[in-house]
Motif scaffolding. Structure first.
Motif, PDB file in Angstrom:
ATOM      1  N   SER A 253      23.889  28.379  10.120  1.00  0.00           N
ATOM      2  CA  SER A 253      23.565  27.179   9.417  1.00  0.00           C
ATOM      3  C   SER A 253      24.338  26.843   8.358  1.00  0.00           C
ATOM      4  O   SER A 253      24.876  27.809   7.461  1.00  0.00           O
ATOM      5  CB  SER A 253      22.140  27.522   8.815  1.00  0.00           C
ATOM      6  OG  SER A 253      21.663  26.539   7.909  1.00  0.00           O
ATOM      7  N   THR A 254      24.588  25.690   8.029  1.00  0.00           N
ATOM      8  CA  THR A 254      25.360  25.344   6.854  1.00  0.00           C
ATOM      9  C   THR A 254      24.764  25.662   5.534  1.00  0.00           C
ATOM     10  O   THR A 254      23.464  25.432   5.392  1.00  0.00           O
ATOM     11  CB  THR A 254      25.747  23.769   6.643  1.00  0.00           C
ATOM     12  OG1 THR A 254      24.883  23.010   6.640  1.00  0.00           O
ATOM     13  CG2 THR A 254      26.591  23.261   8.034  1.00  0.00           C
ATOM     14  N   GLN A 255      25.585  25.863   4.487  1.00  0.00           N
ATOM     15  CA  GLN A 255      24.840  26.187   3.088  1.00  0.00           C
ATOM     16  C   GLN A 255      24.004  25.132   2.762  1.00  0.00           C
ATOM     17  O   GLN A 255      23.071  25.103   2.262  1.00  0.00           O
ATOM     18  CB  GLN A 255      26.042  26.341   2.222  1.00  0.00           C
ATOM     19  CG  GLN A 255      26.336  27.874   2.029  1.00  0.00           C
ATOM     20  CD  GLN A 255      25.507  28.707   1.142  1.00  0.00           C
ATOM     21  OE1 GLN A 255      24.444  28.367   0.925  1.00  0.00           O
ATOM     22  NE2 GLN A 255      26.197  29.647   0.625  1.00  0.00           N
ATOM     23  N   GLY A 256      24.379  23.888   3.003  1.00  0.00           N
ATOM     24  CA  GLY A 256      23.699  22.434   2.521  1.00  0.00           C
ATOM     25  C   GLY A 256      22.400  22.545   3.171  1.00  0.00           C
ATOM     26  O   GLY A 256      21.296  22.036   2.667  1.00  0.00           O
ATOM     27  N   LYS A 257      22.447  22.738   4.660  1.00  0.00           N
ATOM     28  CA  LYS A 257      21.077  22.867   5.162  1.00  0.00           C
ATOM     29  C   LYS A 257      19.902  23.778   4.342  1.00  0.00           C
ATOM     30  O   LYS A 257      18.917  23.521   4.239  1.00  0.00           O
ATOM     31  CB  LYS A 257      21.111  23.123   6.813  1.00  0.00           C
ATOM     32  CG  LYS A 257      20.184  22.638   7.449  1.00  0.00           C
ATOM     33  CD  LYS A 257      20.598  22.372   8.845  1.00  0.00           C
ATOM     34  CE  LYS A 257      19.557  21.332   9.602  1.00  0.00           C
ATOM     35  NZ  LYS A 257      19.754  21.222  11.036  1.00  0.00           N
ATOM     36  N   LEU A 258      20.419  25.057   4.135  1.00  0.00           N
ATOM     37  CA  LEU A 258      19.787  25.989   3.725  1.00  0.00           C
ATOM     38  C   LEU A 258      19.415  25.778   2.247  1.00  0.00           C
ATOM     39  O   LEU A 258      18.107  25.738   1.825  1.00  0.00           O
ATOM     40  CB  LEU A 258      20.314  27.330   3.615  1.00  0.00           C
ATOM     41  CG  LEU A 258      20.592  28.033   5.003  1.00  0.00           C
ATOM     42  CD1 LEU A 258      21.357  29.331   4.809  1.00  0.00           C
ATOM     43  CD2 LEU A 258      19.480  28.402   5.604  1.00  0.00           C
ATOM     44  N   ALA A 259      20.360  25.274   1.550  1.00  0.00           N
ATOM     45  CA  ALA A 259      19.806  24.635  -0.063  1.00  0.00           C
ATOM     46  C   ALA A 259      18.850  23.592   0.322  1.00  0.00           C
ATOM     47  O   ALA A 259      17.994  23.723  -0.611  1.00  0.00           O
ATOM     48  CB  ALA A 259      21.103  24.262  -0.525  1.00  0.00           C
TER      49      ALA A 259
END
Lengths: 529, 374, 463
Positions: B328-334
């Motif tokens: 998962s990209t950080q953006g998605k988790l954020a």
């Protein structure tokens, strides 16, 4: 229009000089300063030497620098200085995490003294005893403040200190032959991005922990799952930028130690814990401080700064050299290149002496009681501001630690403001310039939506805090009443809206004047052909 | 001149106010009308369009006649042109698709559509990734990641593009929920497809964190990390998603965007596998040397159960926990704000077993500990 | 904790206002706010620090007392160099960087901190003219960081993992480079000719494989001589798809050809000579210059300021921001950006504006002339061999004392008694040079200074 003290909001307008770019001030033949002449024999020797240089080594065309008389240069740069809002001018509590405290003028004077400025680093140590004494004594002060055993004062800033720390961790791992088995570093999402960045630079894999959604502290269960025998180190900030102190920090460091790793403390947020708690008792093997944050050295527009690295005894052999040591017999201070497994040089020479002089003076002026008061008042000021910001419509803090107090700064959110008015952090920021303010958001990624971070420090009085709060409150009111106006802010700053498209389009960006001239004529008229 | 396409689905969202869960199909639409439902989408579209008024001069609006867009534009004071569409009294999916195709053919710079997941599905069918699209939320069920958060926000994004801001496009999932099941109280969704959507730009990039990577570059980084750790003797079952698509590319095959593909030793050994096929492949593995590589689908943060049901409880049981690799990209988790990822395999006992912490790969040699909850 | 401690730097340490604030919060004591910190982690009592000097007068006296134990380059004749030099610092430079509008600012936006953005854009632009490149970054920590970063950039651009470094490189810089590149990149040294000091072409050719990302050398060298074969070196690098990185002294570029003109792809160095006091090595700023080429610009980890239009036709500035659109395994390490040396960048901008093209030419000429004169005068001293290595020099020369029978250490001690700071001892780092020292001659050195030095050397080395 005078300032209504009850209203507490100024009718501010920033200085606006519409100053051309310096190349446009050039006038052929003007000189700004003259270079000393040598005697006739010197000149003659010089001519000979230059004639003897091989073809092509002498610069053919002189550099196309502007030609300007001295007063013109003075005016130009002083005008630019007026278009800059230093902490000496505004209530700079909006630059959260940066600890924009007062940089005492007496310390500036001491640091600018010829006895600091006109020293060459390679001078015989007998001529540098004063400087070495200050470096040594500052180290002793930092040892007391942190509980750690030796300090290297070299790094030019916090990120460079972290880079040094990562180098030490790497050396320590390699020294034990564990490079294939200890290849992970654990950090948190709210730690400064330079923590994972330097870890990767040294070949480590980075595992990041998110906060527990209720307490806001790093999730200990997640941490337990992340730590293993592969963990070389923990790199963490405490308290984190959201303003919460991780009370379980000792469990974190104990766990890493139990797996044979070491712990590094990013003390960028030390201002709220001076004299209250230390790196040592929290279980850290390494730490760094920002001299230009906590210890009052001015920020200089973005440097020079100074980051100092502290280590526990067992890591001393890896410190960058030289350190400064003291000969008990005879009282001499000397440069110590002893650390046998040193990571080598991380900064030219011995670090930023003027910053260390200021830190020394600051600590020696305040003493232990003073440092404790710095922390206590930073916390008091922050909690005072915290309560008031929470009362503002549209502003909120992330739902962590509801009802709990904060340490020395808080990360807030304008998400509700955005939902209700369409005005978010970016617009508030653009408007606060009209009121002589700064406000800062957060490092990426934005875990907290529409974030803003306020750090009052100990330097501002209650009425100054109230003034800043009044400004923020006014802008929030404006957001509800007249959002369109905010969308076009700033209106009373140095310039108006910058078109950022020219800064991320490789076909349109111009990083220097010569690039600008190659691409554009006049005012951003694209050059034909 | 910025060419903006606009399609309004007048019947989207009519169920919500009157307690229905959707208006797909003539029957439920009729029921909704009986209950007094009125069209919602046109007003929502109007809110988005109003934001565009300041840039009137630089926008050429292309829309559909009548309730499918023209009416909203006129009400707003935005001059427009209409495509050659002749919808009946009741508009339907075919009209949406035809209009979208026409607008794509005419080369619109952005296709705005007001509706719900169903509308998004129709647009995806018609234009795929051909043209940048953006949804104005007006449906009851919004599970797709192709919508702006509010009509105002949609308008703002469109305005920014109209003013010349270059769009940062990324692929966003179009979901659809099984209508029957949903009305029966069950939520069963699947990944339907993708649209190319402009994202919000972050102003602070590049200042304190070195050079940032685009979403795509980050997905590549993730793929490289996983590839490095996949030994040739392992059977890798790679689920759907734009992040895992990069891994499939690196493994040598484009793979299916929406399905589960199986790889071993760098070869594609199973394409778009259903549960049965997966079980067959797994059975061939001695000692169960299986890895399941998944990425959260949609904006809801579901790891299993929304769009990758091929990973049935049977399949999941055959890969042990260490074998489940999350990408998962950080953006998605954020964007999930640190909330846990969710699983809903249909087998609640299995769900409970799978709960806990996993290392989600977020970059090359970078991971985040994520909590997975049932 | 004494409530009576009120300090001028802590306005809210006054008890009345503390009480008022606590009341408004609804708390009794500041202790409550950090109650969550466990007892076991608390400092018991006060930190163990010396008794403070609370008044400004006593503080000043205390610190000045310590500092008075220093002897400055103003009080002595200073011939030290080695990366930090005693150049003249124009009063205007101190005036501008002493302005607290700049000094106390930090990370504001291109609106309220427009001055800093414009000043640093001008710094980038002025340096670009001096270096004859298109792109220059906002300063990084120092020259060593710039060199190390430039080499990492070369690694990312070429996707290779080895760099070739001239073995006459400053030992400290070499240490910093090696450390910073570890473990991702390997540093291999290339030999020099023992007489001319120049890089040995055959050694370079032998080591220039297709694993090499860049070849690095310094010009002038750390040992003071001018590397005249830059074109050949960069040619050898380019032929194998490698880059050429040159570390240059900005004070020399008014007279010497900028490295970009003989094939350097990246030019790096330190701006200390451009208006910064020596500060015992504590005033440094690193620069990296590159061509206007996306593949270079993309690899800068530092800030780049660009110019942009505003809605009201003003000059606006901001961070040039871009996204890497693809991933390359080697770039795994994207480095970091932090508080570095902005104020020194502004200082260098002021310096270059004052000097202009004529001043920079005069500066370079002055340094070369004094150095050339020193070669003559020192060479005439019995037992002294000048230069110890190298043919042409800019502002430093390695001086060999083997013929005097005395060590550099002994000579410098004796010189110090005469109020002279002798050259830096090279004998440990460069044993092949025997008892040699690096002497520097900037524009502030007078003919009389050099004559005095020569006489003093003659005196201290006489048997």
């Amino acid at each position: 229009m005078g300032m209504d003290m009850k209203e507490k909001i100024r009718d501010f307008h920033q200085a606006r000089w519409d100053e051309p770019v310096i190349f446009e001030l050039s006038a052929p033949g003007e000189r700004g300063i003259l270079v000393p002449e040598g005697g006739p024999e010197v000149e003659a020797a010089g001519k000979e030497a230059m004639a003897a240089l091989p073809a092509g080594m002498l610069r053919a065309a002189p550099p196309a620098l502007p030609e300007m008389g001295q007063m013109k240069v003075v005016k130009h740069f002083l005008r630019l200085s007026q278009e800059n809002l230093g902490a000496d001018f505004n209530i700079d509590i909006g630059q959260g995490t940066c600890t924009m405290k007062y940089s005492p003028k007496v310390n500036d004077k001491l640091a600018a003294s010829p006895k600091v400025a006109d020293l060459h680093p390679l001078q015989d140590e007998s001529t540098l005893q004063g400087a070495l004494e200050i470096l040594y004594k500052t180290e002793q002060l930092l040892k007391s403040i942190s509980g750690l055993d030796r300090f290297c004062l070299h790094p030019g800033g916090g990120s460079q200190a972290l880079s040094g720390i990562a180098a030490i961790i790497r050396a320590w791992v390699d020294d034990q032959g564990l490079q294939d088995t200890k290849d992970e570093i654990v950090t948190t999402i709210f730690s400064h991005p330079s923590n994972p960045a330097v870890a990767k630079l040294k070949g480590f894999k980075v595992i990041t922990i998110y906060p527990d959604p209720v307490t806001g502290r790093p999730d200990f269960e997640a941490f337990k799952a992340a730590v293993s025998d592969r963990t070389a180190a923990l790199m963490i900030t405490n308290p984190e930028d959201i303003g919460l102190y991780n009370d379980r920090i000792k469990e974190f460091t104990d766990l890493v130690h139990a797996h044979g790793g070491i712990c590094s403390y990013d003390q960028a947020n030390a201002n709220g814990i001076l004299g209250i708690t230390r790196a040592k008792e929290a279980g850290f093997d390494l730490c760094f401080f920002n001299i230009h944050k906590t210890f009052s050295s001015p920020h200089g527009c973005g440097g020079p700064g100074c980051g100092v690295i502290g280590v526990a005894e067992h890591l001393v052999p890896y410190l960058p050299i030289p350190l400064v040591s003291h000969c008990e017999k005879g009282g001499r201070y000397y440069l110590d290149t002893d650390p046998p497994k040193t990571v080598g040089k991380i900064k030219d020479f011995y670090g930023v002496l003027p910053a260390v002089v200021r830190a020394y003076a600051w600590i020696m002026n305040l003493g232990a009681e003073g440092l404790l008061e710095v922390a206590r008042v930073s916390i008091l000021n922050n909690n005072y501001v915290f309560r008031k910001v929470l009362k503002m419509k549209g502003a909120g803090a992330p739902p962590y630690a509801e009802g709990e107090h904060r340490m020395e700064q808080v990360r807030y959110s304008f998400q509700r403001l955005k939902d209700e008015t369409g005005i978010g952090f970016a617009e508030v920021q653009n408007r606060i310039f009209d009121y002589a303010g700064h406000i800062w958001s957060s490092h990426e990624p934005f875990i907290v939506p529409e974030p803003f971070t306020i750090e009052p420090t100990e330097s501002y009085s209650k009425d100054e805090l109230d003034e800043y709060l009044a400004i923020l409150g006014r802008i929030v009111e404006e957001a509800y009443a007249d959002p369109e106006m905010l969308k076009h802010a700033p209106h009373r700053s140095v310039i108006h809206h910058v078109d950022h498209d020219y800064l991320d389009d490789p076909k349109r960006w111009a990083i220097t004047w010569r690039m600008y001239k190659k691409r554009f004529d006049g005012y951003f008229e694209p050059k034909k052909g | 001149m910025f060419r903006l396409g606009l399609i309004v689905n007048p019947v989207a969202g009519m169920g919500g106010r009157v307690g229905l869960k959707g208006t797909d199909g003539a029957e439920s639409l009729a029921r909704a009308r009986e209950l007094g439902a009125v069209p919602l989408a046109p007003a929502r579209a109007g809110q988005a369009l109003a934001v565009l008024l300041p840039a009137l001069d630089s926008i050429r609006l292309l829309t559909c006649p009548g309730a499918m867009g023209e009416a909203a534009a006129v009400a707003c004071g935005l001059p427009c042109e209409t495509v050659d569409l002749r919808p009946g009294a009741e508009t339907g999916p075919d009209d949406t698709k035809a209009a979208a195709r026409m607008m794509a053919d005419r080369g619109v710079d952005l296709l705005l559509f007001a509706g719900g997941d169903g509308t998004a599905r129709d647009i995806a069918d018609a234009v795929g990734e051909r043209v940048p699209c953006l949804g104005i939320p007006a449906g009851v069920k919004i599970h797709s990641a192709v919508f702006a958060s509010t009509p105002l926000h949609a308008g703002e994004l469109a305005l920014a593009l109209a003013r010349g801001k270059r769009p940062r496009l990324h692929l966003a999932e179009v979901m659809d929920i099984d209508e029957e099941a949903f009305r029966g109280g069950e939520v069963r969704s699947r990944l339907y497809g993708y649209l190319s959507v402009p994202g919000d730009r972050r102003r602070m990039q590049g200042q304190k964190a070195g050079t940032p990577k685009s979403e795509k570059a980050m997905q590549e980084a993730i793929a490289h990390d996983i590839l490095e750790r996949l030994s040739p003797d392992v059977l890798a079952l790679v689920g759907p998603g734009s992040t895992t698509r990069e891994l499939k590319r690196l493994l040598g095959r484009e793979g299916t965007l929406l399905g589960v593909d199986a790889f071993k030793g760098g070869r594609l050994v199973g394409e778009d596998c259903n549960e049965r096929r997966l079980l067959e492949l797994i059975a061939l593995e001695p000692g169960g040397n299986v890895r399941i590589v998944v990425t959260p689908i949609g904006g809801q943060g579901f790891l299993f159960g929304r769009g990758n049901q091929q990973f049935s409880p049977e399949v999941l049981r055959r890969a042990d926990r260490e074998g489940i690799w999350i990408a998962s990209t950080q953006g998605k988790l954020a964007a999930l704000g640190g909330s846990p990822l969710k699983i809903d395999t249909g087998d609640s006992a299995l769900d409970r077993e799978l709960m806990g912490y996993y290392k989600a790969v977020t970059g090359y040699h970078e991971s985040v500990m994520v909590r997975v909850e049932a | 904790m004494s409530e009576k401690f009120v300090h001028p730097y802590i306005p809210n340490s006054a008890p009345e206002v503390q009480a008022e604030m606590l009341k408004s919060i609804g708390a009794k004591d500041i202790e409550e706010f950090f109650a969550c910190i466990p007892e076991a982690l608390r400092v018991k009592g006060l930190l163990d620090l010396p008794k403070p000097f609370l008044s400004e007068a006593s503080l000043k006296r205390h610190v000045e007392g310590i500092l008075s134990k220093n002897r400055t380059s103003g009080e002595l004749r200073c011939f030290l160099g080695g990366g930090c030099w005693n150049h003249h610092v124009p009063a205007v430079c101190d005036e501008v960087n002493g302005r607290s509008e700049f000094l106390t600012a930090y990370a504001g936006e291109p609106y309220e901190d427009h001055g800093r953005f414009q000043a640093l854009f001008e710094y980038e632009s002025l340096m670009a003219e001096l270096l004859d490149v298109d792109v220059v970054n906002v300063p990084t920590y120092d020259g060593s960081q710039a060199a190390a970063t430039a080499l990492r950039m070369a690694g990312r651009i070429t996707k290779r993992d080895e760099v070739l470094v001239a073995d006459t490189t400053s030992p400290d810089r070499l240490s910093a480079i090696t450390g910073y590149l570890h473990p991702d990149m390997k540093v291999t040294l290339v030999g020099h000719d023992p007489k001319s000091g120049l890089m040995v072409g055959s050694d370079l050719a032998a080591k220039m494989t297709d694993r090499v990302a860049a070849v690095y050398f310094e010009n002038p060298s750390y040992l003071g001589f001018i590397e005249t074969e830059g074109k050949a070196i960069s040619g050898a690098a380019h032929a194998k798809g490698a880059l050429c990185v040159v570390y240059a002294d900005p004070s020399s570029l008014g007279v010497l050809t900028p490295p970009s003109n003989y094939g350097a792809d990246l030019t790096c160095g330190d701006i200390q000579p451009l208006g910064m006091h020596m500060h015992m090595g504590g005033a440094r700023g690193g620069f990296i210059g590159a061509p206007d080429d996306e593949k270079f610009i993309e690899e800068y980890p530092s800030r780049l300021f660009g110019i942009a239009p505003t809605s009201h036709r003003e000059w606006g500035f901001g961070d040039v921001a871009w996204e890497r659109t693809s991933f390359a395994k080697r770039e795994n390490a994207k480095e970091f950006v932090g508080t570095a040396a902005a104020l020194w960048g502004i200082t260098a901008a002021v310096y270059l504006s004052l000097m202009g093209p004529a001043g920079m030419k005069e500066l370079g000429t002055a340094c070369m002339a004094r150095t050339a004169y020193a070669v003559k005068r020192l060479g005439a001293v019995k037992g002294v061999r000048v230069p110890a290595i190298g043919g042409a020099f800019f502002k430093e020369i390695p001086v060999n004392f083997d013929g005097t029978g005395k060590t550099v250490k002994e000579i410098n001690k004796a010189l110090l008694e005469k109020g002279i700071l002798g050259g830096h001892d090279l004998s440990k780092a460069f044993p092949a040079l025997g008892q040699s020292a690096l002497y520097a001659f900037t524009e502030v050195v007078t003919q009389d200074d050099i004559d005095t030095l020569a006489d003093a050397l003659a005196a201290v080395t006489a048997r």
